[in-house]
Design a protein around this motif. Structure first.
Motif, PDB file in Angstrom:
ATOM      1  N   TYR A  92       0.807  -1.224   0.000  1.00 17.69           N
ATOM      2  CA  TYR A  92       0.000   0.000   0.000  1.00 17.69           C
ATOM      3  C   TYR A  92       0.840   1.275   0.000  1.00 17.69           C
ATOM      4  O   TYR A  92       0.293   2.378  -0.060  1.00 17.69           O
ATOM      5  CB  TYR A  92      -0.927   0.005   1.228  1.00 17.69           C
ATOM      6  N   HIS A 121       2.903   4.282  -1.206  1.00 20.61           N
ATOM      7  CA  HIS A 121       3.099   5.026  -2.453  1.00 20.61           C
ATOM      8  C   HIS A 121       4.565   5.420  -2.603  1.00 20.61           C
ATOM      9  O   HIS A 121       5.017   5.748  -3.690  1.00 20.61           O
ATOM     10  CB  HIS A 121       2.179   6.245  -2.514  1.00 20.61           C
ATOM     11  N   ASN A 133      -1.938   5.774   2.020  1.00 24.91           N
ATOM     12  CA  ASN A 133      -3.177   6.529   2.085  1.00 24.91           C
ATOM     13  C   ASN A 133      -3.962   6.089   3.331  1.00 24.91           C
ATOM     14  O   ASN A 133      -4.021   4.899   3.632  1.00 24.91           O
ATOM     15  CB  ASN A 133      -3.938   6.161   0.813  1.00 24.91           C
ATOM     16  N   ALA A 152      -7.010   5.676   3.882  1.00 26.20           N
ATOM     17  CA  ALA A 152      -8.053   4.674   3.604  1.00 26.20           C
ATOM     18  C   ALA A 152      -7.441   3.279   3.473  1.00 26.20           C
ATOM     19  O   ALA A 152      -8.112   2.270   3.674  1.00 26.20           O
ATOM     20  CB  ALA A 152      -8.831   5.037   2.345  1.00 26.20           C
ATOM     21  N   ASN A 153      -6.155   3.212   3.127  1.00 28.54           N
ATOM     22  CA  ASN A 153      -5.474   1.918   3.016  1.00 28.54           C
ATOM     23  C   ASN A 153      -4.901   1.425   4.346  1.00 28.54           C
ATOM     24  O   ASN A 153      -4.496   0.270   4.452  1.00 28.54           O
ATOM     25  CB  ASN A 153      -4.343   1.966   1.977  1.00 28.54           C
ATOM     26  N   ASP A 186      -6.691  -1.475   5.329  1.00 29.16           N
ATOM     27  CA  ASP A 186      -6.234  -2.710   4.678  1.00 29.16           C
ATOM     28  C   ASP A 186      -5.009  -3.284   5.385  1.00 29.16           C
ATOM     29  O   ASP A 186      -4.882  -4.496   5.523  1.00 29.16           O
ATOM     30  CB  ASP A 186      -5.895  -2.438   3.205  1.00 29.16           C
ATOM     31  N   GLN A 190      -9.104   7.008  -8.373  1.00 34.22           N
ATOM     32  CA  GLN A 190      -7.980   6.521  -7.569  1.00 34.22           C
ATOM     33  C   GLN A 190      -8.492   5.636  -6.418  1.00 34.22           C
ATOM     34  O   GLN A 190      -7.922   4.578  -6.138  1.00 34.22           O
ATOM     35  CB  GLN A 190      -7.214   7.717  -7.002  1.00 34.22           C
ATOM     36  N   ASP A 229      -7.462   1.886  -5.577  1.00 39.62           N
ATOM     37  CA  ASP A 229      -6.668   1.595  -4.370  1.00 39.62           C
ATOM     38  C   ASP A 229      -7.413   0.854  -3.269  1.00 39.62           C
ATOM     39  O   ASP A 229      -6.786   0.196  -2.450  1.00 39.62           O
ATOM     40  CB  ASP A 229      -6.136   2.908  -3.749  1.00 39.62           C
ATOM     41  N   SER A 230      -8.729   1.039  -3.223  1.00 39.92           N
ATOM     42  CA  SER A 230      -9.450   0.519  -2.063  1.00 39.92           C
ATOM     43  C   SER A 230     -10.603  -0.386  -2.455  1.00 39.92           C
ATOM     44  O   SER A 230     -11.448  -0.006  -3.266  1.00 39.92           O
ATOM     45  CB  SER A 230     -10.015   1.668  -1.223  1.00 39.92           C
ATOM     46  N   HIS A 252      -5.117  14.095  -3.675  1.00 36.48           N
ATOM     47  CA  HIS A 252      -5.390  12.667  -3.859  1.00 36.48           C
ATOM     48  C   HIS A 252      -5.543  12.396  -5.349  1.00 36.48           C
ATOM     49  O   HIS A 252      -6.296  13.079  -6.037  1.00 36.48           O
ATOM     50  CB  HIS A 252      -6.669  12.262  -3.113  1.00 36.48           C
TER      51      HIS A 252
END
Lengths: 87, 154
Positions: A17, A19, A40, A42-43, A46, B11, B15-16, B145
């Motif tokens: 994840y 970057h 990120n 949001a990751n 994960d 994105q 990514d998610s 983002h």
């Protein structure tokens, strides 16, 4: 599992994840998931879910709150593994 | 004080995987999950609620100087959705933040503020230009983002 073994298992999870892929090679306990690896937010969820799967543990919300650095992640995983083994 | 957050929907989609087992449970309250599952555009609702939480978190972390990852504790409240935007509140511990969001097929953007007045006074600039030139313009909040850079001025 000692800290360096934990770190080795953690690396591929966070690399997935990150970057900033270059920072993966220099990863240490001081590495920050968001500021250094550019993961990120949001990751980060994960990362937490992958750690749960990899180590067979459950990370509660209170633990997740601290999950911003490699050292915090290792500390949490160690604690949860110990809880699991003590059971 | 204001905070802003932009989500590049392309994105985010890349990514998610928010449909992943356990994902929504870690981020959203039961009420928020109901909003997502009952919406005609669940993905848009996921990122709308997420951007509200992120925008409010930016204010909170700047004030308290504390970093934490507690998305479920930032609760979306009083959400009113219009055709291309939404307003609402974020409740976090004893604080309440006002939010105003705009969305289209490319992005979701939210500004959060401590007072409603600050929300009205905010100027927003969203560009696909991502050089560092914006720094001299002294934005109050910056969010980047995917393809987008969002700057908020007050």
């Amino acid at each position: 599992m000692n800290n360096s073994e934990l770190l080795e298992k953690l690396k591929p999870i966070v690399a997935n994840y990150a970057h900033n892929k270059e920072a993966i090679d220099d990863i240490t306990e001081h590495t920050d998931f968001i500021n250094d690896l550019k993961i990120n937010s949001a990751n980060l969820v994960d990362v937490v879910l992958d750690i749960e799967e990899e180590f067979g543990i459950e990370i509660d919300n209170l633990s997740m709150e601290k999950m911003l650095t490699v050292s915090a992640a290792i500390e949490i995983i160690e604690g949860k593994l110990k809880e699991k083994n003590d059971r | 004080m204001i905070g802003n957050d932009i989500v590049d929907l392309l994105q985010a989609d890349k990514d998610s995987n928010w449909k992943r087992k356990g994902y929504l449970d870690k981020i959203f309250t039961e009420e928020e999950q109901f909003l997502i599952s009952s919406d005609m555009h669940p993905a848009l609702m996921v990122w709308l609620l997420w951007s509200m939480k992120e925008a409010a978190y930016k204010i909170n972390s700047r004030v308290t100087k504390l970093r934490t990852f507690a998305p479920i504790k930032l609760r979306c409240n009083n959400l009113i959705i219009r055709k291309c935007g939404a307003t609402g509140n974020i409740l976090y511990e004893d604080e309440m933040y006002f939010t105003s969001s705009a969305f289209n097929e490319d992005y979701v953007h939210t500004i959060a503020a401590i007072t409603e007045k600050d929300l009205l006074l905010t100027d927003i600039k969203i560009t696909e230009h991502t050089s560092n030139e914006y720094r001299s313009s002294n934005p109050a909040s910056v969010s980047h983002h995917g393809r987008f850079l969002a700057l908020a001025y007050i």
